[in-house]
Write a protein that holds these residues in place. Structure first.
Motif, PDB file in Angstrom:
ATOM      1  N   ALA A   1       7.400   4.016   5.787  1.00 16.14           N
ATOM      2  CA  ALA A   1       7.880   2.922   6.621  1.00 16.14           C
ATOM      3  C   ALA A   1       8.147   3.353   8.056  1.00 16.14           C
ATOM      4  CB  ALA A   1       9.145   2.327   6.010  1.00 16.14           C
ATOM      5  N   LEU A   2       8.692   4.537   8.226  1.00 16.26           N
ATOM      6  CA  LEU A   2       9.060   5.002   9.569  1.00 16.26           C
ATOM      7  C   LEU A   2       8.051   5.953  10.167  1.00 16.26           C
ATOM      8  CD1 LEU A   2      12.871   5.653   9.000  1.00 16.26           C
ATOM      9  CD2 LEU A   2      11.772   3.658  10.012  1.00 16.26           C
ATOM     10  N   LEU A   3       7.038   6.291   9.387  1.00 14.21           N
ATOM     11  CA  LEU A   3       6.010   7.226   9.821  1.00 14.21           C
ATOM     12  C   LEU A   3       6.627   8.541  10.287  1.00 14.21           C
ATOM     13  CD1 LEU A   3       3.768   4.684  11.739  1.00 14.21           C
ATOM     14  CD2 LEU A   3       3.455   5.536   9.415  1.00 14.21           C
TER      15      LEU A   3
ATOM     16  N   TYR B   1       9.500   1.776  -3.174  1.00 15.88           N
ATOM     17  CA  TYR B   1       8.504   2.821  -3.417  1.00 15.88           C
ATOM     18  C   TYR B   1       7.205   2.222  -3.942  1.00 15.88           C
ATOM     19  CZ  TYR B   1       6.270   6.771  -5.803  1.00 15.88           C
ATOM     20  OH  TYR B   1       5.368   7.706  -6.247  1.00 15.88           O
ATOM     21  N   ALA B   2       7.298   1.315  -4.880  1.00 13.98           N
ATOM     22  CA  ALA B   2       6.097   0.684  -5.446  1.00 13.98           C
ATOM     23  C   ALA B   2       5.324  -0.066  -4.366  1.00 13.98           C
ATOM     24  CB  ALA B   2       6.480  -0.250  -6.586  1.00 13.98           C
ATOM     25  N   LEU B   3       6.031  -0.575  -3.381  1.00 15.00           N
ATOM     26  CA  LEU B   3       5.366  -1.314  -2.300  1.00 15.00           C
ATOM     27  C   LEU B   3       4.676  -0.404  -1.292  1.00 15.00           C
ATOM     28  CD1 LEU B   3       8.083  -4.056  -1.664  1.00 15.00           C
ATOM     29  CD2 LEU B   3       5.904  -4.313  -2.894  1.00 15.00           C
ATOM     30  N   THR B   4       4.918   0.916  -1.369  1.00 14.63           N
ATOM     31  CA  THR B   4       4.263   1.840  -0.436  1.00 14.63           C
ATOM     32  C   THR B   4       2.855   2.230  -0.891  1.00 14.63           C
ATOM     33  OG1 THR B   4       5.123   3.875  -1.465  1.00 14.63           O
ATOM     34  CG2 THR B   4       6.492   2.827   0.266  1.00 14.63           C
ATOM     35  N   GLY B   5       2.470   1.796  -2.079  1.00 14.99           N
ATOM     36  CA  GLY B   5       1.129   2.098  -2.566  1.00 14.99           C
ATOM     37  C   GLY B   5       0.925   3.533  -3.017  1.00 14.99           C
ATOM     38  N   PRO B   6       1.841   4.096  -3.788  1.00 12.72           N
ATOM     39  CA  PRO B   6       1.670   5.484  -4.244  1.00 12.72           C
ATOM     40  C   PRO B   6       0.574   5.588  -5.299  1.00 12.72           C
ATOM     41  CG  PRO B   6       3.529   4.507  -5.360  1.00 12.72           C
ATOM     42  CD  PRO B   6       3.048   3.490  -4.358  1.00 12.72           C
ATOM     43  N   GLU B   7       0.153   6.815  -5.571  1.00 16.94           N
ATOM     44  CA  GLU B   7      -0.803   7.057  -6.652  1.00 16.94           C
ATOM     45  C   GLU B   7      -0.149   6.683  -7.980  1.00 16.94           C
ATOM     46  OE1 GLU B   7      -3.991   8.147  -6.733  1.00 16.94           O
ATOM     47  OE2 GLU B   7      -3.999   7.991  -4.548  1.00 16.94           O
TER      48      GLU B   7
ATOM     49  N   ALA C   1      12.726   7.753  -2.288  1.00 19.67           N
ATOM     50  CA  ALA C   1      13.304   7.338  -1.004  1.00 19.67           C
ATOM     51  C   ALA C   1      12.597   8.040   0.151  1.00 19.67           C
ATOM     52  CB  ALA C   1      14.800   7.627  -0.984  1.00 19.67           C
ATOM     53  N   TYR C   2      12.293   9.314  -0.032  1.00 21.07           N
ATOM     54  CA  TYR C   2      11.579  10.059   1.002  1.00 21.07           C
ATOM     55  C   TYR C   2      10.212   9.422   1.281  1.00 21.07           C
ATOM     56  CZ  TYR C   2       9.230  13.818   3.480  1.00 21.07           C
ATOM     57  OH  TYR C   2       8.520  14.540   4.413  1.00 21.07           O
ATOM     58  N   ARG C   3       9.515   9.055   0.205  1.00 21.06           N
ATOM     59  CA  ARG C   3       8.202   8.405   0.359  1.00 21.06           C
ATOM     60  C   ARG C   3       8.339   7.082   1.119  1.00 21.06           C
ATOM     61  NH1 ARG C   3       2.443   8.099  -1.074  1.00 21.06           N
ATOM     62  NH2 ARG C   3       2.002   5.918  -0.688  1.00 21.06           N
TER      63      ARG C   3
END
Length: 152
Positions: free
Chosen positions: A149-151, A90-96, A142-144
């Motif tokens: 990742a899968l768009l 999750y942290a690697l997805t760049g969240p706010e 997980a949803y994020r």
């Protein structure tokens, strides 16, 4: 990747993940404390406090207080490990940062409330609600991860 690791979100995740991992690790000595104070051991070789063979034999037994702490520790293993793995992704997805902090804090708070509720045998729904909050946070992260990742 190096840029993501240096972000405030990753640093926040590292902090909160470390807190819950240390909390989980604390459960092992807490179990030992309960075993010693309740004189309830799982193995005969642990009964060194007993003076006679009969007393040592009686000390190898199941105690509800010890089992309660063990079950709490087991629940930590089942919930904290997925939080750490999914939280890292999750942290690697760049969240706010504000959203990430809210999720991390909710999870950590829920695990501490869960532990207190479990060990002190507080009435339900305290333990159940705290467990649900932690699970909801992990599923939200997980949803994020999946949608990023899968768009999806």
């Amino acid at each position: 990747m190096a840029h993501t690791i240096n972000t405030d979100v990753f640093l926040a995740f590292s902090t909160y993940a470390t807190i819950v991992i240390l909390k989980m690790m604390f459960m092992a000595p807490l179990t030992g404390y309960f075993r010693v104070t309740r004189r309830a051991f799982a193995n005969p070789e642990d009964t060194h406090m007993g003076k006679t063979p009969e007393e040592k034999k009686r000390m190898v037994r199941v105690n509800e207080d010890v089992e309660r702490v063990r079950r709490c520790h087991q629940n930590d293993l089942e919930n904290i490990i997925p939080f750490v793995v999914i939280g890292l992704l999750y942290a690697l997805t760049g969240p706010e940062l504000s959203t990430a902090l809210l999720l991390f804090r909710l999870f950590v708070g829920s695990r501490f409330i869960h532990t207190v509720s479990y060990v002190m045998a507080l009435p339900q729904p305290s333990r159940g609600l705290s467990w649900m909050v932690g699970m909801a946070v992990t599923f939200c992260m997980a949803y994020r991860v999946l949608t990023t990742a899968l768009l999806l």
